[in-house]
Design a protein around this motif. Structure first.
Motif, PDB file in Angstrom:
ATOM      1  N   HIS A   1       0.835  -1.195   0.000  1.00 29.81           N
ATOM      2  CA  HIS A   1       0.000   0.000   0.000  1.00 29.81           C
ATOM      3  C   HIS A   1       0.873   1.250   0.000  1.00 29.81           C
ATOM      4  N   GLN A   2       0.518   2.175  -0.839  1.00 26.49           N
ATOM      5  CA  GLN A   2       1.262   3.420  -0.943  1.00 26.49           C
ATOM      6  C   GLN A   2       0.649   4.469  -0.019  1.00 26.49           C
TER       7      GLN A   2
ATOM      8  N   VAL B   1      -0.688   7.988   0.586  1.00 26.17           N
ATOM      9  CA  VAL B   1      -1.281   9.071  -0.201  1.00 26.17           C
ATOM     10  C   VAL B   1      -1.425  10.291   0.688  1.00 26.17           C
ATOM     11  N   ARG B   2      -0.900  11.428   0.246  1.00 27.50           N
ATOM     12  CA  ARG B   2      -0.977  12.680   1.000  1.00 27.50           C
ATOM     13  C   ARG B   2      -1.786  13.705   0.224  1.00 27.50           C
ATOM     14  N   GLN B   3      -2.612  14.434   0.951  1.00 28.89           N
ATOM     15  CA  GLN B   3      -3.423  15.497   0.352  1.00 28.89           C
ATOM     16  C   GLN B   3      -2.767  16.839   0.626  1.00 28.89           C
TER      17      GLN B   3
ATOM     18  N   PHE C   1      -3.266  15.256  -4.807  1.00 33.47           N
ATOM     19  CA  PHE C   1      -2.985  14.041  -4.054  1.00 33.47           C
ATOM     20  C   PHE C   1      -1.632  13.496  -4.500  1.00 33.47           C
ATOM     21  N   GLU C   2      -0.723  13.398  -3.543  1.00 33.79           N
ATOM     22  CA  GLU C   2       0.623  12.920  -3.817  1.00 33.79           C
ATOM     23  C   GLU C   2       0.772  11.497  -3.294  1.00 33.79           C
ATOM     24  N   VAL C   3       1.382  10.663  -4.099  1.00 33.11           N
ATOM     25  CA  VAL C   3       1.629   9.275  -3.721  1.00 33.11           C
ATOM     26  C   VAL C   3       3.098   9.136  -3.393  1.00 33.11           C
ATOM     27  N   GLN C   4       3.359   8.753  -2.168  1.00 34.11           N
ATOM     28  CA  GLN C   4       4.731   8.567  -1.723  1.00 34.11           C
ATOM     29  C   GLN C   4       5.129   7.113  -1.930  1.00 34.11           C
ATOM     30  N   GLU C   5       6.103   6.892  -2.774  1.00 33.24           N
ATOM     31  CA  GLU C   5       6.546   5.546  -3.069  1.00 33.24           C
ATOM     32  C   GLU C   5       7.322   4.981  -1.877  1.00 33.24           C
TER      33      GLU C   5
ATOM     34  N   TYR D   1      -0.249   5.619   8.034  1.00 35.23           N
ATOM     35  CA  TYR D   1      -0.923   6.860   7.680  1.00 35.23           C
ATOM     36  C   TYR D   1       0.047   8.026   7.867  1.00 35.23           C
ATOM     37  N   GLU D   2      -0.313   9.139   7.255  1.00 37.42           N
ATOM     38  CA  GLU D   2       0.587  10.291   7.306  1.00 37.42           C
ATOM     39  C   GLU D   2       0.759  10.802   8.729  1.00 37.42           C
TER      40      GLU D   2
END
Length: 261
Positions: free
Chosen positions: A51-52, A54-56, A71-75, A94-95
């Motif tokens: 699971h990646q 995801v940051r808003q 929406f940014e996906v952090q690898e 989670y962030e």
């Protein structure tokens, strides 16, 4: 085939052969279902999907008049796992986990404060509005700072994590100072109207420390007196053995005993 067991895959074939051989009186009702929907033939187990995170964020895009939500996906960097841990459930992050870790690293004593973990409905979070840090029905704690910082990151255009952290901490410190002032004022008002309070935690600590210090003083006096007595006894014994004429008197006494009667 070695360690592989194909009994589950061949269950229909086994049931038909058992019916032909007369071991069972009739064909099981599920044989037609197994024929139409056979069990899986894949013996290789695939790894669980990663699971990646995801940051808003709200950012100002060049050429547009208003900021928009992005929406940014952090690898995630995949780490090699041991064979025994390869098929364990994927850890969900989670962030706010990282924000919470940073806050409690900077404020470790916040973990010592009592917290209320019981919720009324189990969905108390749905009633909170983190556009402000203080929420009705919720005590101010470290989680308030984390949620306030996350709200700032998700809703304020082009804000950095450190800037959101500074804003949330400033609001937190101001409210904590206000709570301390209210607590001191309430205690002074209660004392002015005749209330009496027991010793504070600091006073109790000083009392126990003084008791231990007095006990140590008595022990130290006894040890010093015993050491002085031993020292004086050793010095007296050494002085008696070194008196003048002591050896001559001893030799004369030996000669007198050795003389025949």
């Amino acid at each position: 085939m070695g360690k592989y067991n194909f009994s589950a895959i061949r269950v229909r074939q086994t049931a038909l052969q058992a019916q032909i051989a007369g071991k069972i009186p009739y064909t099981p009702v599920w044989t037609d279902i197994i024929r139409d929907i056979p069990p899986s033939q894949i013996l290789v187990r695939s790894q669980p999907q990663q699971h990646q995170l995801v940051r808003q964020r709200v950012k100002t895009v060049p050429g547009e008049s208003k900021p928009r939500t992005v929406f940014e996906v952090q690898e995630k960097r995949l780490k090699p796992k041991k064979a025994s841990r390869m098929f364990l459930p994927v850890e969900i992050k989670y962030e706010e986990d990282q924000l919470r870790k940073e806050f409690f690293q900077d404020h470790p004593w916040e973990l010592a404060r009592p917290r209320i973990l019981v919720e009324k409905t189990g969905k108390d979070f749905s009633q909170y509005d983190w556009s402000r840090i203080q929420q009705p029905g919720k005590r101010l704690d470290g989680e308030s700072v984390v949620q306030r910082q996350l709200w700032l990151l998700n809703n304020v255009p082009d804000i950095t994590k450190s800037a959101a952290y500074d804003i949330a901490r400033q609001e937190f410190y101001r409210l904590r100072l206000q709570e301390d002032i209210e607590r001191r004022v309430a205690a002074e008002e209660a004392e002015a109207t005749g209330a009496t309070f027991g010793p504070s935690a600091l006073e109790w600590g000083m009392k126990f420390e003084n008791e231990q210090f007095e006990a140590w003083k008595e022990w130290a006096k006894a040890e010093a007196q015993g050491l002085a007595n031993r020292t004086s006894a050793n010095a007296l014994a050494a002085g008696i053995s070194e008196l003048p004429g002591t050896e001559d008197n001893a030799e004369a006494e030996e000669d007198r005993i050795a003389e025949p009667a």
